[in-house]
Write a protein that holds these residues in place. Structure first.
Motif, PDB file in Angstrom:
ATOM      1  N   ASP A   1       1.334   2.428  -6.525  1.00 46.33           N
ATOM      2  CA  ASP A   1       0.273   2.423  -7.527  1.00 46.33           C
ATOM      3  C   ASP A   1      -0.253   0.995  -7.688  1.00 46.33           C
ATOM      4  O   ASP A   1       0.467   0.105  -8.136  1.00 46.33           O
ATOM      5  N   GLN A   2      -1.487   0.795  -7.301  1.00 46.00           N
ATOM      6  CA  GLN A   2      -2.127  -0.509  -7.425  1.00 46.00           C
ATOM      7  C   GLN A   2      -3.292  -0.461  -8.435  1.00 46.00           C
ATOM      8  O   GLN A   2      -4.111  -1.367  -8.474  1.00 46.00           O
ATOM      9  N   ARG A   3      -3.316   0.576  -9.265  1.00 46.37           N
ATOM     10  CA  ARG A   3      -4.390   0.703 -10.260  1.00 46.37           C
ATOM     11  C   ARG A   3      -4.029  -0.017 -11.546  1.00 46.37           C
ATOM     12  O   ARG A   3      -2.874  -0.049 -11.945  1.00 46.37           O
TER      13      ARG A   3
ATOM     14  N   ALA B   1       2.803   6.231  -1.594  1.00 42.58           N
ATOM     15  CA  ALA B   1       1.791   5.244  -1.939  1.00 42.58           C
ATOM     16  C   ALA B   1       2.261   4.435  -3.154  1.00 42.58           C
ATOM     17  O   ALA B   1       2.893   4.980  -4.057  1.00 42.58           O
TER      18      ALA B   1
ATOM     19  N   ARG C   1      -5.771  -4.659  -2.557  1.00 43.76           N
ATOM     20  CA  ARG C   1      -4.920  -3.637  -3.187  1.00 43.76           C
ATOM     21  C   ARG C   1      -5.128  -2.232  -2.621  1.00 43.76           C
ATOM     22  O   ARG C   1      -4.282  -1.360  -2.788  1.00 43.76           O
ATOM     23  N   PHE C   2      -6.241  -2.015  -1.952  1.00 42.28           N
ATOM     24  CA  PHE C   2      -6.554  -0.690  -1.413  1.00 42.28           C
ATOM     25  C   PHE C   2      -7.064  -0.837   0.012  1.00 42.28           C
ATOM     26  O   PHE C   2      -7.833  -1.745   0.303  1.00 42.28           O
TER      27      PHE C   2
ATOM     28  N   ILE D   1       0.839  -1.199   0.000  1.00 46.75           N
ATOM     29  CA  ILE D   1       0.000   0.000   0.000  1.00 46.75           C
ATOM     30  C   ILE D   1       0.878   1.256   0.000  1.00 46.75           C
ATOM     31  O   ILE D   1       0.667   2.168  -0.785  1.00 46.75           O
TER      32      ILE D   1
END
Length: 185
Positions: free
Chosen positions: A178-180, A176, A150-151, A47
């Protein structure tokens, strides 16, 4: 600082430029009491983290599984430069009395580095810290906030950040991950 210490610092500076380093020895934060390794195993998504030269991509995750010999297989993955990059390592519990203080190595030739689980509820969030002293002159540290998804909710991230701060770990460089747009299995 002695001439040897200054020379060492100048030689190591390029290696630690993408890391977080501070003068003086490592802090000694408290770790998860009664740590249960079997509950910790499985997939964790990154995260947030302090800068780490070996983590530059997105969709970063770690998967921990027990091997037959009792060691832990660590499989890290990230999407970097248009492809999935994997790094496999080994983790060990160094002392069963402090099971949350693991050692991790990603090479047969490198020593086990600290991987301390400061806090986890096993089902949603974990806070991990690693620190290496260099002759007690300065230290290089890493910190990760991990999630089972992921979030994480903002309140959970703030809780993890406050835990690190409360243990004397500076997080001003924490970023942070990037998990997008990640491909899930």
């Amino acid at each position: 600082m002695s001439a040897v210490g200054l020379l060492l610092l100048l030689l190591l500076l390029p290696l630690i430029s993408a890391q977080t380093f501070h003068w003086g020895p490592c802090p000694t934060p408290k770790v998860q009491p009664g740590f249960n390794l079997s509950q910790y195993l499985g997939r964790w998504y990154e995260i947030q983290k302090l800068p780490a030269s070996f983590e530059r991509g997105k969709c970063i995750e770690a998967n921990y599984s027990l091997r037959k010999d009792g060691t832990i297989r660590v499989l890290n993955s990230q999407f970097y430069k248009e492809k999935v990059r994997l790094a496999e390592g080994t983790a060990v519990v160094r002392d069963m009395r402090e099971a949350a203080k693991l050692g991790v190595s990603f090479s047969y030739f490198s020593p086990y580095g600290p991987y301390w689980v400061l806090s986890t509820d096993y089902t949603s969030v974990a806070v991990v810290y690693s620190c290496t002293d260099v002759f007690r002159l300065f230290h290089v540290d890493y910190a990760w906030i991990l999630g089972r998804s992921r979030f994480l909710p903002p309140d959970t991230v703030r809780y993890a950040e406050q835990l690190l701060i409360g243990e004397g770990i500076e997080i001003c460089k924490m970023k942070a991950t990037d998990q997008r747009g990640c491909k899930d299995d």
